[in-house]
Design a protein around this motif. Structure first.
Motif, PDB file in Angstrom:
ATOM      1  N   LEU A  28     117.180 -63.235  82.787  1.00 16.35           N
ATOM      2  CA  LEU A  28     116.950 -63.200  81.350  1.00 16.35           C
ATOM      3  C   LEU A  28     115.505 -63.602  81.048  1.00 16.35           C
ATOM      4  N   PRO A  29     114.845 -62.857  80.129  1.00 17.68           N
ATOM      5  CA  PRO A  29     113.453 -63.190  79.813  1.00 17.68           C
ATOM      6  C   PRO A  29     113.312 -64.627  79.317  1.00 17.68           C
ATOM      7  N   HIS A  30     112.518 -65.394  80.028  1.00 18.56           N
ATOM      8  CA  HIS A  30     112.291 -66.792  79.661  1.00 18.56           C
ATOM      9  C   HIS A  30     111.040 -67.278  80.380  1.00 18.56           C
ATOM     10  N   THR A  31     110.228 -68.064  79.703  1.00 18.41           N
ATOM     11  CA  THR A  31     109.003 -68.611  80.304  1.00 18.41           C
ATOM     12  C   THR A  31     109.047 -70.119  80.256  1.00 18.41           C
ATOM     13  N   GLN A  32     108.895 -70.743  81.435  1.00 14.49           N
ATOM     14  CA  GLN A  32     108.895 -72.191  81.551  1.00 14.49           C
ATOM     15  C   GLN A  32     107.575 -72.644  82.155  1.00 14.49           C
ATOM     16  N   VAL A  61     108.794 -58.784  81.626  1.00  8.75           N
ATOM     17  CA  VAL A  61     110.075 -59.040  80.947  1.00  8.75           C
ATOM     18  C   VAL A  61     111.040 -59.557  82.020  1.00  8.75           C
ATOM     19  N   SER A  62     110.863 -60.803  82.403  1.00  9.11           N
ATOM     20  CA  SER A  62     111.616 -61.406  83.507  1.00  9.11           C
ATOM     21  C   SER A  62     111.696 -62.907  83.276  1.00  9.11           C
ATOM     22  N   ARG A  63     112.255 -63.568  84.252  1.00 10.87           N
ATOM     23  CA  ARG A  63     112.264 -65.030  84.227  1.00 10.87           C
ATOM     24  C   ARG A  63     110.960 -65.511  84.860  1.00 10.87           C
ATOM     25  N   ILE A  64     110.171 -66.240  84.080  1.00  9.92           N
ATOM     26  CA  ILE A  64     108.837 -66.647  84.523  1.00  9.92           C
ATOM     27  C   ILE A  64     108.788 -68.177  84.595  1.00  9.92           C
ATOM     28  N   THR A  65     108.334 -68.672  85.746  1.00 13.28           N
ATOM     29  CA  THR A  65     108.096 -70.111  85.898  1.00 13.28           C
ATOM     30  C   THR A  65     106.633 -70.322  86.259  1.00 13.28           C
ATOM     31  N   LEU A  66     105.964 -71.115  85.462  1.00 10.59           N
ATOM     32  CA  LEU A  66     104.564 -71.443  85.698  1.00 10.59           C
ATOM     33  C   LEU A  66     104.459 -72.922  86.047  1.00 10.59           C
ATOM     34  N   ASN A  67     103.851 -73.220  87.185  1.00  4.27           N
ATOM     35  CA  ASN A  67     103.720 -74.603  87.636  1.00  4.27           C
ATOM     36  C   ASN A  67     102.257 -74.933  87.861  1.00  4.27           C
ATOM     37  N   LEU A  68     101.828 -76.076  87.320  1.00  6.62           N
ATOM     38  CA  LEU A  68     100.464 -76.568  87.506  1.00  6.62           C
ATOM     39  C   LEU A  68     100.525 -77.736  88.476  1.00  6.62           C
ATOM     40  N   ALA A  69     100.117 -77.492  89.713  1.00  6.49           N
ATOM     41  CA  ALA A  69     100.240 -78.498  90.765  1.00  6.49           C
ATOM     42  C   ALA A  69      98.859 -79.069  91.120  1.00  6.49           C
ATOM     43  N   PRO A  70      98.790 -80.390  91.418  1.00  5.79           N
ATOM     44  CA  PRO A  70      99.893 -81.342  91.580  1.00  5.79           C
ATOM     45  C   PRO A  70     100.518 -81.738  90.246  1.00  5.79           C
ATOM     46  N   ALA A  71     101.829 -81.866  90.261  1.00  3.87           N
ATOM     47  CA  ALA A  71     102.576 -82.054  89.018  1.00  3.87           C
ATOM     48  C   ALA A  71     102.357 -83.436  88.408  1.00  3.87           C
ATOM     49  N   GLU A  72     101.943 -84.430  89.205  1.00  2.00           N
ATOM     50  CA  GLU A  72     101.821 -85.786  88.653  1.00  2.00           C
ATOM     51  C   GLU A  72     100.510 -86.002  87.900  1.00  2.00           C
ATOM     52  N   LEU A  73      99.573 -85.046  87.994  1.00  2.00           N
ATOM     53  CA  LEU A  73      98.291 -85.186  87.311  1.00  2.00           C
ATOM     54  C   LEU A  73      98.381 -84.555  85.923  1.00  2.00           C
TER      55      LEU A  73
END
Length: 521
Positions: A28-32, A61-73
């Motif tokens: 399902l289309p979703h951006t996190q 048009v998809s499930r999108i996950t965006l991660n900015l690593a390192p996550a603790e900064l």
């Protein structure tokens, strides 16, 4: 599909490498967006969505996950827009991932796909060179990134043009290094100041040795005019100093046209400035005026009118040349190797000692006024100089005064003598001499110990003040072009340590003429 693009986040004035990871999977289309983003970073999803559409690309048009690593900064600012857009394009197969490898990307996107300037580009560029990467920045930040020598730099105007250019050979060109100061950067000329020979000499001494300076005189005597002409007699910034100072201004978003600084910065905050505004702070921590004056001049006009807490916060930076700010579990260290120049009136009304105007202040008023500036802070100021009322006959006379260029030549010669005495990793300015370096540079002449002991006894000068006297004496000898300190150098240096020569235990009387002092018989 998974793709990774490199960018940078700011931690104080340093850049930290960030991996922008984009995962596009069926669903399902979703951006996190995760990885401790602040509000500006979270809003990037909307800007990137519109920029992709107006640039002729498709939003997956998809499930999108965006991660900015390192996550603790913690991540803050709008510079993540461009790397997020490129990571999405690579993860969705619209851009070859190999065209993005080996480069660091930074930039804000407008809704139509234009790439806007961001702050902190110089810190990111230094990080990229350290990691052996190239860097792609907004076109408005191109000169800033290009000030890092031998760093491959590419400039982006729009997202669409950037994607097309990434496959073009020669898109990234090596930086040429920072520009040096020019005559246009010098500022107001010292020739504008009529008279005040003693204050002019003190200004020259301060410039030659990097000493802190306090100007004490009535309103209209020319204290501010003198202070504003100090940068014009200081040597141009070296390439390394230019990078240091420019990086702080870049982090604060204060660079003009993205050009590196060629001359010493001059900062003159209003006396209502807060503690945070003066030394830095906030959440996230930002550099204050003390750091913005790094490798330059911090001018505090009407010194007693500043908040006592703000002035006291300068004591540590004056000694250590840096500021460490700790806020809510986050800390940042900012360079603060500035030269302090301050001015004040001799009394609340400003006319104490004025032969033309009477002073109505009582002795208690004067004590309270001067008491607003603590002894420990005054102890850290090398030169205390009285500026008498302006000589009206001198002001209206057409006789030329000495130009900044002439004084700057003598200052440069004195600085060259200091540099010749220095060693790798050792201080190059007399104001920074300490410990073994101070003893080696300032051997005392015969009879000097008795003079210094008398000064310590009668005025209660601290060990810190004694060291500052020796540093100023060393500068006086350098201006004179001699290797050994003389009693005349020490006598003049002692004269500049005395806020007032009145009192029950005056120092040995010194002559009051500008130039080398002598101890009266």
């Amino acid at each position: 599909m998974l793709a990774t693009v490199l960018t940078a986040a700011l931690s104080g004035v340093d850049g930290r490498l960030i991996h922008v990871e984009a995962d596009v999977t069926p669903g399902l289309p979703h951006t996190q967006l995760v990885g401790l983003p602040d509000a500006a970073v979270r809003e990037s999803k909307e800007r990137v969505h519109a920029a992709l559409r107006h640039s002729g690309f498709e939003w997956p048009v998809s499930r999108i996950t965006l991660n900015l690593a390192p996550a603790e900064l913690p991540k803050e600012g709008s510079g993540f827009d461009l790397p997020i857009a490129l990571a999405l394009l690579a993860a969705s197969g619209q851009v070859p991932a190999r065209s993005l490898a080996g480069n660091l990307f930074l930039g804000e996107l407008s809704l139509d796909g234009a790439v806007r300037s961001v702050r902190g580009v110089l810190s990111a560029a230094l990080l990229a060179r350290e990691r052996g990467l190239g860097i792609v920045v907004p076109a408005a930040n191109g000169a800033e990134a290009g000030s890092v020598r031998d760093l491959p730099v590419g400039c982006a105007t729009t997202l669409r043009e950037l994607v097309a250019s990434l496959a073009t050979p020669g898109f990234l060109a090596p930086g040429e290094g920072p520009a040096v100061g020019s005559e246009a950067d010098v500022g107001p000329d010292l020739a504008d100041v009529k008279g005040q020979p003693a204050a002019r000499r003190a200004l020259e001494i301060a410039a030659a040795g990097g000493h802190n300076l306090l100007l004490i005189g009535p309103p209209g005597a020319g204290k501010t005019m003198l202070a504003r002409r100090l940068p014009g007699i200081l040597p141009p910034l070296s390439p390394e100093e230019s990078i240091e100072a420019t990086r702080i201004h870049s982090v604060a978003g204060l660079l003009r046209d993205g050009r590196p600084l060629g001359r010493a910065p001059f900062r003159a905050p209003h006396h209502t400035v807060s503690d945070v505004g003066l030394v830095g702070g906030g959440n996230p921590p930002r550099p204050g005026e003390a750091s913005l004056a790094h490798r330059g001049v911090l001018f505090l006009d009407e010194l007693p009118e500043f908040r006592r807490s703000a002035l006291e916060s300068l004591r540590q930076p004056l000694e250590d040349r840096w500021v460490t700010v700790v806020r809510a579990g986050r800390s940042a260290t900012f360079p603060a190797a500035f030269q302090l120049v301050a001015s004040m009136n001799p009394c609340p009304c400003g006319h104490a000692g004025d032969p033309e105007r009477s002073c109505g202040c009582t002795s208690s008023d004067v004590r309270r006024y001067r008491g607003r500036v603590s002894g420990p802070l005054l102890d850290r100021i090398d030169l205390h100089v009285r500026v008498p009322p302006a000589d009206l006959s001198r002001i209206t006379h057409d006789a030329p005064e000495e130009r900044s260029a002439d004084v700057a030549a003598r200052v440069a010669a004195a600085r060259e003598r200091q540099a010749a005495r220095g060693e790798a990793g050792r201080p190059l300015r007399n104001a920074d001499l300490a410990g073994r370096d101070l003893r080696r540079a300032c051997p005392l002449p015969a009879g000097a110990r008795a003079v210094l002991a008398e000064a310590l006894r009668r005025r209660g000068l601290s060990a810190r003040a004694l060291h500052r006297v020796l540093r100023v004496a060393r500068t006086l000898a350098d201006l004179e072009g001699v290797d050994s300190l003389g009693l005349t150098h020490l006598a003049e240096a002692l004269r500049y340590r005395v806020l007032s020569e009145e009192g029950p235990n005056p120092l040995p009387r010194l002559d009051t003429k500008p130039g080398p002092a002598r101890i009266a018989e």
